[in-house]
Motif scaffolding. Structure first.
Motif, short mmCIF file in Angstrom:
data_model
loop_
_atom_site.label_atom_id
_atom_site.label_comp_id
_atom_site.label_asym_id
_atom_site.label_seq_id
_atom_site.Cartn_x
_atom_site.Cartn_y
_atom_site.Cartn_z
N ASP A 213 0.74 -1.16 0.01
CA ASP A 213 -0.05 -0.09 -0.09
C ASP A 213 0.96 1.24 -0.05
N LYS A 214 0.75 1.92 -0.93
CA LYS A 214 1.90 3.00 -1.22
C LYS A 214 1.33 4.28 -0.71
N ALA A 215 0.03 4.46 -0.29
CA ALA A 215 -0.45 5.55 0.49
C ALA A 215 -0.08 5.43 1.85
N ALA A 216 -0.28 4.09 2.49
CA ALA A 216 0.17 4.01 3.67
C ALA A 216 1.49 3.54 4.04
N GLU A 217 2.34 3.49 3.00
CA GLU A 217 3.76 3.33 2.98
C GLU A 217 3.87 2.09 3.76
N LEU A 218 3.02 1.07 3.29
CA LEU A 218 3.09 -0.26 3.96
C LEU A 218 3.35 -1.58 2.97
N ARG A 219 4.32 -2.20 3.15
CA ARG A 219 4.62 -3.48 2.48
C ARG A 219 5.13 -4.48 3.55
N LEU A 220 4.16 -5.60 3.41
CA LEU A 220 4.34 -6.58 4.52
C LEU A 220 4.09 -7.99 3.62
#
Length: 394
Positions: A213-220
């Protein structure tokens, strides 16, 4: 008021913060963390006086809200069951404050990003946390704004209540909606939530698929993942990129995460380890703005000292029965009579059963009341939701 006039309601109003509303020593908030906060305060009795004084001084009293609520005391619901408590947990989407600017521009206003009504049963036999959707269309009463003027009553999205008149307006809106007396309230912001998660060394969740999720700066990655504070904030706030993109799915994810947080905080690894306990207590108390009755370590302890004895399977999370608003599919409205039944049972401190599966339909009810069978063969009204005992991989 005509149906057309009630369709969306106004979208502008006074900020929930500023002079004349809440004088804060700190502005740290995020909804739902209050339940975890309550748990960690339980062990504070063993700390030294200097530590106690420091933690006690962290908490900000919401004196302005107390004064505003006192003005409307005669119209507020009465409590029916001695010992039962209802606490409103409010999460603000304010971008002001240290470290919060990265989540968006500070427009000078804030809304309740997450709101949970937490019911603690008398005797502390159970805890039920009910999420109230921010897009739920409700009647918002006339409220005091930050400029000292009072707004007119309006029909609008639920989160406008916090924007218009802060915690006092939100509490009065909830009481009008549910007929449940709100005994206490807690307000937490983004930074406070992150600190809580980091203080317990992260919270484990299980992801069915990878997240990017680029908007949340979340990569899992997929599978079991331990989220730090920053990751956890992105996880519980993400909406369009996770699940089906609905706010309902987001609230379900928040509930499951909070259950995992409660389970982590209740574990002996935290509560019985002074090295880990202090930063948790510090983060918990620093993140809080509460009513004056809770604005001390003693006040919080007295409220939640029995919470530690509630089995995790009896710490329940659910979303108020809701459906798409008839005039706008992007808004919500209550599903009746289910919502009325839920509110009435909480007000009377009667058992509520939360189940992950769709509840059965009672054969003994003329209006098809959903239920779940008890151990003795009886029936208890049932609602879909989660418990703190459930593993997020389940």
């Amino acid at each position: 008021m005509t149906d057309s006039a009630r369709s969306l309601g106004p979208g502008l109003g006074a900020s929930a913060h500023g002079e004349g509303l809440i004088r804060r020593r700190r502005r740290r908030r995020l909804g739902g963390v209050g339940l975890g906060v309550g748990v960690v305060v339980l062990a504070a009795g063993g700390t030294g006086w200097a530590v106690y004084a420091k933690l006690d001084g962290n908490i900000t009293a919401d004196d302005a809200a107390a004064a505003e609520l006192a003005r409307y005391e005669k119209e507020r619901p009465t409590s029916l069951v001695k010992g039962a408590q209802n606490i409103l947990l409010i999460g603000s989407d304010s971008r002001s404050g240290d470290g919060n600017g990265q989540y968006g521009r500070d427009s000078g206003t804030e809304r309740s990003d997450t709101t949970i009504l937490l019911h603690l049963a008398a005797g502390r036999r159970a805890a039920t946390a009910v999420s109230l959707p921010r897009d739920l269309m409700v009647d918002v009463p006339a409220c005091l704004g930050r400029d000292g003027t009072r707004s007119e009553p309006m029909f609008a999205m639920f989160n406008y209540a916090f924007q218009k008149g802060g915690s006092a307006c939100t509490i009065r809106t909830v009481e009008k909606l549910t007929n449940i007396r709100v005994d206490h309230h807690m307000v937490v912001d983004f930074h406070g939530f992150k600190d809580m998660v980091d203080a317990v060394d992260g919270v484990a969740v299980c992801l069915a698929e990878p997240i990017d999720d680029k908007a949340a700066e979340l990569r899992l990655p997929a599978g079991r993942v331990t989220l730090n504070g920053e990751e956890a904030l992105g996880y519980v706030r993400a909406r369009k990129s996770l699940g089906n993109g609905s706010d309902t799915d987001r609230m379900d994810r928040q509930q499951r995460f909070l259950g995992a947080l409660v389970h982590k905080v209740q574990s002996n690894d935290v509560l019985l380890n002074p090295v880990k306990l202090y930063p948790v207590l510090d983060a918990a108390t620093s993140s809080l703005t509460t009513d004056p009755g809770l604005a001390s370590l003693r006040g919080l302890y007295e409220l939640v000292r029995g919470l530690r004895d509630i089995p995790t399977e009896r710490v329940q999370f659910l979303t108020v029965p809701r459906e798409s608003y008839v005039y706008d599919a992007n808004r919500d409205q209550l599903v009746e009579p289910e919502a009325r039944r839920l509110f009435e049972r909480l007000r009377k401190d009667e058992p509520v059963k939360v189940t992950k599966k769709a509840p059965k339909v009672s054969e003994h009810s003329h209006d098809e009341e959903p239920y779940e069978e008890t151990e003795n063969g009886g029936e208890v009204p049932a609602f879909r939701g989660n418990t703190a005992a459930e593993d997020t991989c389940g």
